[in-house]
Each structure stands twice: as structure tokens, then as C-alpha cells.
Design a protein around this motif. Structure first.
Motif, mmCIF file in Angstrom:
data_model
loop_
_atom_site.group_PDB
_atom_site.id
_atom_site.type_symbol
_atom_site.label_atom_id
_atom_site.label_comp_id
_atom_site.label_asym_id
_atom_site.label_seq_id
_atom_site.Cartn_x
_atom_site.Cartn_y
_atom_site.Cartn_z
ATOM 1 N N UNK A 128 0.837 -1.188 0.000
ATOM 2 C CA UNK A 128 0.000 0.000 0.000
ATOM 3 C C UNK A 128 0.879 1.247 0.000
ATOM 4 N N UNK A 129 0.442 2.312 -0.653
ATOM 5 C CA UNK A 129 1.233 3.549 -0.658
ATOM 6 C C UNK A 129 1.567 3.965 0.772
ATOM 7 N N UNK A 130 2.804 4.421 0.967
ATOM 8 C CA UNK A 130 3.276 4.763 2.306
ATOM 9 C C UNK A 130 3.809 6.181 2.316
ATOM 10 N N UNK A 131 3.914 6.752 3.493
ATOM 11 C CA UNK A 131 4.557 8.058 3.635
ATOM 12 C C UNK A 131 5.243 8.123 4.990
ATOM 13 N N UNK A 141 -10.477 -8.139 -9.198
ATOM 14 C CA UNK A 141 -9.148 -8.682 -8.920
ATOM 15 C C UNK A 141 -9.257 -10.060 -8.285
ATOM 16 N N UNK A 142 -10.192 -10.211 -7.350
ATOM 17 C CA UNK A 142 -10.403 -11.513 -6.710
ATOM 18 C C UNK A 142 -10.681 -12.591 -7.755
ATOM 19 N N UNK A 143 -11.477 -12.246 -8.740
ATOM 20 C CA UNK A 143 -11.853 -13.228 -9.756
ATOM 21 C C UNK A 143 -10.668 -13.646 -10.621
ATOM 22 N N UNK A 180 -4.724 -2.602 -4.905
ATOM 23 C CA UNK A 180 -4.114 -1.308 -5.229
ATOM 24 C C UNK A 180 -3.251 -1.414 -6.486
ATOM 25 N N UNK A 181 -2.473 -2.490 -6.604
ATOM 26 C CA UNK A 181 -1.573 -2.645 -7.753
ATOM 27 C C UNK A 181 -2.347 -2.684 -9.062
ATOM 28 N N UNK A 182 -3.426 -3.462 -9.098
ATOM 29 C CA UNK A 182 -4.203 -3.569 -10.337
ATOM 30 C C UNK A 182 -4.717 -2.201 -10.769
ATOM 31 N N UNK A 183 -5.182 -1.417 -9.821
ATOM 32 C CA UNK A 183 -5.717 -0.100 -10.154
ATOM 33 C C UNK A 183 -4.601 0.898 -10.482
ATOM 34 N N UNK A 184 -3.461 0.800 -9.784
ATOM 35 C CA UNK A 184 -2.338 1.687 -10.077
ATOM 36 C C UNK A 184 -1.815 1.458 -11.493
#
Length: 262
Positions: free
Chosen positions: A60-63, A125-127, A210-214
Motif C-alpha cells: 500500500x502507498x506509504x509516507x 481482482x479476486x476473480x 491497489x496494484x491492479x488499479x495503479x
């Protein structure tokens, strides 16, 4: 950054990745100073390497602080750097006779999640997930003094990844619910070490969503057969090359292997 500079930076990092030789920070004119430039260098390495992307690492994106910009946690893993425990011996770039490993779960895709206009929902994504496997991310840097460099340097270089070792298939429902996991590291001739693991995203599949959408937002996508790892349960312990090791993932199963230096 000038496209020629992006190309030059990628060539340097690619040569180090393929030779195993580390080096100083990139020349000042080639060092990325933002996420977009660092990602462009990372993508250029993928174009130059003449290897398919066989897996991805993500988180997940971090800061660093509430008011700091987000960091994208994503990097490709190439075909010749993905190994299977069925081979028993895994060749790696070792440093001082050791290799750092990260115990993770890998989600194997059954079909593509290509670039498209519509966003990807978690159900999409689950599918696409065919199976869940135990995995060890193999850690290395192309920089000699990695601790002295910043996130953009490491992001351009693939976020410390040198490869992936895939273990056995596990129960997907049990794995999906495993936010905490006891990791026991057994090395021949040494006392076992048990680490009380916690997935950094709590739910192991959240970074995959998140990766799939990014990637979709960048005009990219995921492909059938690729593996996706989403974060270590127990940091990056070091093990010696040449020793038989076993990594027990709680009740999910175990990985047995032996690392040898390239």
C-alpha cells in the motif's frame, strides 16, 4: 527528466542487476527526484531487459509523515529471477556470504487485468486470482551504500528486489485471513528463530487490489501467470548461502531450500 537521461539511468541499473556488481548513486543528472521520474526509469529497465515480467512486488502507498507525499510501493520481477522450490537450489547474488529474504504470500493470476477505462473493483481482482503460494522475496540493491540514498533512488532500482522464490500452494481462504503469522526460520546447524509476523497491510490482498488499479491508471496491466507479492510478514532476515534452510509459515506450510552464490 530528459528521456535520454532516463535511458542512461536505466542502462546503468540494468548492467548492475545483470552482473551483480554494486555501485555508487547514479550521476547527479540521472538521479530521479520525484516518483514519476523514478517510475519511468523502472519502466525503462523493464523495456531493456529482454525478459518478461513474471511477478510484481507491491504494498500500500506509504509516507514518512502525515504531511509527506505518498510513496508508491511497486516493482517488477523478471522471468529469470523467479525460482521454484522444486529446483531445491536457488542461485542468488550474495553479500558477505549472506542473502536477505522476506517471507510473503504470492497470488498467482489466472487471467489478465489489462489497461482499460473502467477502474478495477476488488471483486474484479479476486476473480483473477488462480492460487495462493508461499514465497520468499530475495533482497539486494544495485547500490554500494544503499542506506545513504533516498526512496526515489531505490524506487528506480526496483525497491531492493533481486528475485522471488515460489513455494507450495496453500489454502487461499486461510491465507486471505492471515494478518498475523508465526514465521520459524530453521538453518542447518543453528538454533531455530521464531518471528511473530504481522502483514504490513493487515489484509494480504489489499496491496494486490491497489496494484491492479495503479497499473491501470498508468496504462499498464497485469498478465495471466504473473505472481504478486504484497509485503513481508517478518522483515528481512539474513541467511547464509550454502546452508539448508526451512521457513515455516505458521499453519500454512513451509519452504525448504538452499541458496548458492552466482
Amino acid at each position: 527528466m530528459n528521456p535520454d537521461y532516463i535511458h542512461q539511468a536505466a542502462q546503468i541499473l540494468l548492467e548492475r542487476r545483470q552482473s551483480g556488481r554494486q555501485g555508487d548513486a547514479l550521476p547527479a543528472a540521472l538521479r530521479p527526484d520525484n516518483l514519476d521520474t523514478a517510475f519511468a526509469i523502472q519502466c525503462q529497465v523493464s523495456k531493456l531487459i529482454s525478459q518478461p515480467i513474471a511477478a510484481w512486488k507491491c504494498g500500500l502507498p506509504a509516507h514518512d509523515a502525515p504531511d509527506a507525499p505518498y510513496k508508491w510501493v511497486v516493482a517488477p520481477i523478471f522471468g529469470y529471477d523467479v525460482h521454484d522450490t522444486g529446483t531445491q537450489i536457488c542461485a542468488v547474488w550474495a553479500r558477505d556470504g549472506q542473502i536477505k529474504i522476506e517471507p510473503e504470500l504470492a497470488f498467482i493470476l489466472a487471467h489478465d487485468l489489462p489497461a482499460r477505462v473502467a477502474p478495477y473493483a476488488p471483486a474484479d481482482v479476486e476473480a483473477a486470482v488462480a492460487e495462493t503460494r508461499l514465497a520468499l522475496e530475495l533482497i539486494d540493491s544495485r547500490y554500494t551504500d544503499a542506506e545513504q540514498l533516498n526512496f526515489h533512488d531505490h524506487f528506480a532500482d526496483g525497491l531492493f528486489n533481486q528475485g522471488l522464490l515460489l513455494g507450495p500452494i496453500v489454502d487461499p481462504q486461510l491465507a486471505e485471513q492471515t494478518s498475523q503469522l508465526s514465521i520459524t526460520l530453521s538453518i542447518a546447524g543453528q538454533t531455530d528463530i521464531t518471528l511473530h509476523g504481522q502483514h504490513p497491510a493487515d489484509q494480504p490482498r489489499l496491496p494486490l487490489y491497489w496494484l491492479a488499479e495503479f497499473l491501470r491508471s498508468k496504462g499498464l496491466g497485469l498478465q495471466a501467470g504473473q505472481a504478486v507479492i504484497t509485503g513481508s510478514y517478518a522483515g528481512s532476515p539474513s541467511v547464509h548461502v550454502g546452508a539448508d534452510i526451512q521457513v515455516q509459515f505458521g499453519e500454512l506450510g513451509l519452504i525448504r531450500t538452499r541458496f548458492e552464490g552466482k
